[in-house]
Design a protein around this motif. Structure first.
Motif, PDB file in Angstrom:
ATOM      1  N   TYR A  57       3.175  22.861 -45.496  1.00 45.84           N
ATOM      2  CA  TYR A  57       4.302  23.787 -45.477  1.00 45.84           C
ATOM      3  C   TYR A  57       5.509  23.189 -46.181  1.00 45.84           C
ATOM      4  O   TYR A  57       5.737  21.980 -46.142  1.00 45.84           O
ATOM      5  CB  TYR A  57       4.696  24.113 -44.025  1.00 45.84           C
ATOM      6  N   ALA A  58       6.302  24.063 -46.778  1.00 43.71           N
ATOM      7  CA  ALA A  58       7.604  23.642 -47.272  1.00 43.71           C
ATOM      8  C   ALA A  58       8.479  23.300 -46.069  1.00 43.71           C
ATOM      9  O   ALA A  58       8.354  23.908 -45.004  1.00 43.71           O
ATOM     10  CB  ALA A  58       8.243  24.766 -48.076  1.00 43.71           C
ATOM     11  N   ASP A  59       9.360  22.332 -46.235  1.00 45.00           N
ATOM     12  CA  ASP A  59      10.226  21.922 -45.126  1.00 45.00           C
ATOM     13  C   ASP A  59      11.033  23.100 -44.583  1.00 45.00           C
ATOM     14  O   ASP A  59      11.301  23.173 -43.381  1.00 45.00           O
ATOM     15  CB  ASP A  59      11.173  20.818 -45.583  1.00 45.00           C
ATOM     16  N   SER A  60      11.406  24.011 -45.454  1.00 46.35           N
ATOM     17  CA  SER A  60      12.264  25.125 -45.056  1.00 46.35           C
ATOM     18  C   SER A  60      11.574  26.127 -44.130  1.00 46.35           C
ATOM     19  O   SER A  60      12.256  26.926 -43.476  1.00 46.35           O
ATOM     20  CB  SER A  60      12.772  25.863 -46.298  1.00 46.35           C
ATOM     21  N   VAL A  61      10.246  26.087 -44.051  1.00 47.40           N
ATOM     22  CA  VAL A  61       9.534  27.063 -43.217  1.00 47.40           C
ATOM     23  C   VAL A  61       8.742  26.408 -42.098  1.00 47.40           C
ATOM     24  O   VAL A  61       8.149  27.115 -41.270  1.00 47.40           O
ATOM     25  CB  VAL A  61       8.601  27.947 -44.068  1.00 47.40           C
ATOM     26  N   LYS A  62       8.697  25.071 -42.051  1.00 49.33           N
ATOM     27  CA  LYS A  62       7.935  24.389 -41.003  1.00 49.33           C
ATOM     28  C   LYS A  62       8.401  24.818 -39.624  1.00 49.33           C
ATOM     29  O   LYS A  62       9.597  24.888 -39.355  1.00 49.33           O
ATOM     30  CB  LYS A  62       8.083  22.873 -41.150  1.00 49.33           C
ATOM     31  N   GLY A  63       7.450  25.108 -38.752  1.00 41.63           N
ATOM     32  CA  GLY A  63       7.770  25.529 -37.403  1.00 41.63           C
ATOM     33  C   GLY A  63       8.037  27.014 -37.270  1.00 41.63           C
ATOM     34  O   GLY A  63       8.122  27.529 -36.155  1.00 41.63           O
ATOM     35  N   ARG A  64       8.175  27.711 -38.392  1.00 43.86           N
ATOM     36  CA  ARG A  64       8.441  29.158 -38.349  1.00 43.86           C
ATOM     37  C   ARG A  64       7.304  29.974 -38.963  1.00 43.86           C
ATOM     38  O   ARG A  64       7.029  31.086 -38.523  1.00 43.86           O
ATOM     39  CB  ARG A  64       9.733  29.486 -39.094  1.00 43.86           C
ATOM     40  N   PHE A  65       6.654  29.417 -39.984  1.00 42.91           N
ATOM     41  CA  PHE A  65       5.589  30.130 -40.690  1.00 42.91           C
ATOM     42  C   PHE A  65       4.237  29.493 -40.350  1.00 42.91           C
ATOM     43  O   PHE A  65       4.151  28.277 -40.161  1.00 42.91           O
ATOM     44  CB  PHE A  65       5.791  30.058 -42.201  1.00 42.91           C
ATOM     45  N   THR A  66       3.200  30.326 -40.338  1.00 40.72           N
ATOM     46  CA  THR A  66       1.853  29.839 -40.094  1.00 40.72           C
ATOM     47  C   THR A  66       0.905  30.475 -41.105  1.00 40.72           C
ATOM     48  O   THR A  66       0.841  31.710 -41.217  1.00 40.72           O
ATOM     49  CB  THR A  66       1.379  30.188 -38.678  1.00 40.72           C
ATOM     50  N   ILE A  67       0.186  29.631 -41.823  1.00 39.81           N
ATOM     51  CA  ILE A  67      -0.814  30.125 -42.762  1.00 39.81           C
ATOM     52  C   ILE A  67      -2.192  30.012 -42.116  1.00 39.81           C
ATOM     53  O   ILE A  67      -2.474  29.050 -41.393  1.00 39.81           O
ATOM     54  CB  ILE A  67      -0.764  29.356 -44.097  1.00 39.81           C
ATOM     55  N   SER A  68      -3.034  30.988 -42.385  1.00 39.63           N
ATOM     56  CA  SER A  68      -4.392  30.959 -41.831  1.00 39.63           C
ATOM     57  C   SER A  68      -5.331  31.625 -42.832  1.00 39.63           C
ATOM     58  O   SER A  68      -4.898  32.393 -43.695  1.00 39.63           O
ATOM     59  CB  SER A  68      -4.439  31.682 -40.483  1.00 39.63           C
TER      60      SER A  68
END
Length: 119
Positions: A57-68
């Motif tokens: 993940y990009a640092d700006s989205v870590k903890g907020r976005f989830t890819i699957s």
């Protein structure tokens, strides 16, 4: 071929999910990812998922976005929580058809779907 869906307009703090239907190549062995772009800026990496399920993940989205990824349905999804106005952009599904070890290398793109987050 990569076909994105699920974009839209939401308020800050909301959640949104994007989906990408993949066809034309061997899905299970292909690294996949999501990028985004705003006018006047370069396309930026958002998230990636390798065939071994490892995610980046990009640092700006870590903890907020989830890819699957779903190897049975040939889809790759991006679930976005706690959206911010700076998440606004055109989101592109991406694939790496040329074998490589760089988790942010991608060479094939979808047409994109717009995500707009208002404050």
């Amino acid at each position: 071929r990569l076909d994105e869906s699920g974009g839209g307009s939401v308020q800050a703090g909301a959640s949104l999910s994007l989906s990408c239907a993949v066809s034309g190549f061997t899905f299970s062995t292909t690294p996949l990812g999501w990028f985004r772009q705003v006018p006047g800026k370069e396309r930026e990496f958002v998230a990636g998922i390798r065939p071994n399920w490892r995610t980046f993940y990009a640092d700006s989205v870590k903890g907020r976005f989830t890819i699957s990824r779903d190897n049975a349905k040939n889809t790759v999804d991006l679930h976005m929580d706690s959206l911010k106005p700076e998440d606004t952009g055109v989101y592109y599904c991406a694939a790496a058809l040329i074998a490589n070890h760089d988790p942010m290398y991608f060479d094939t793109w979808g047409q994109g779907t717009q995500v707009t987050v208002s404050s």
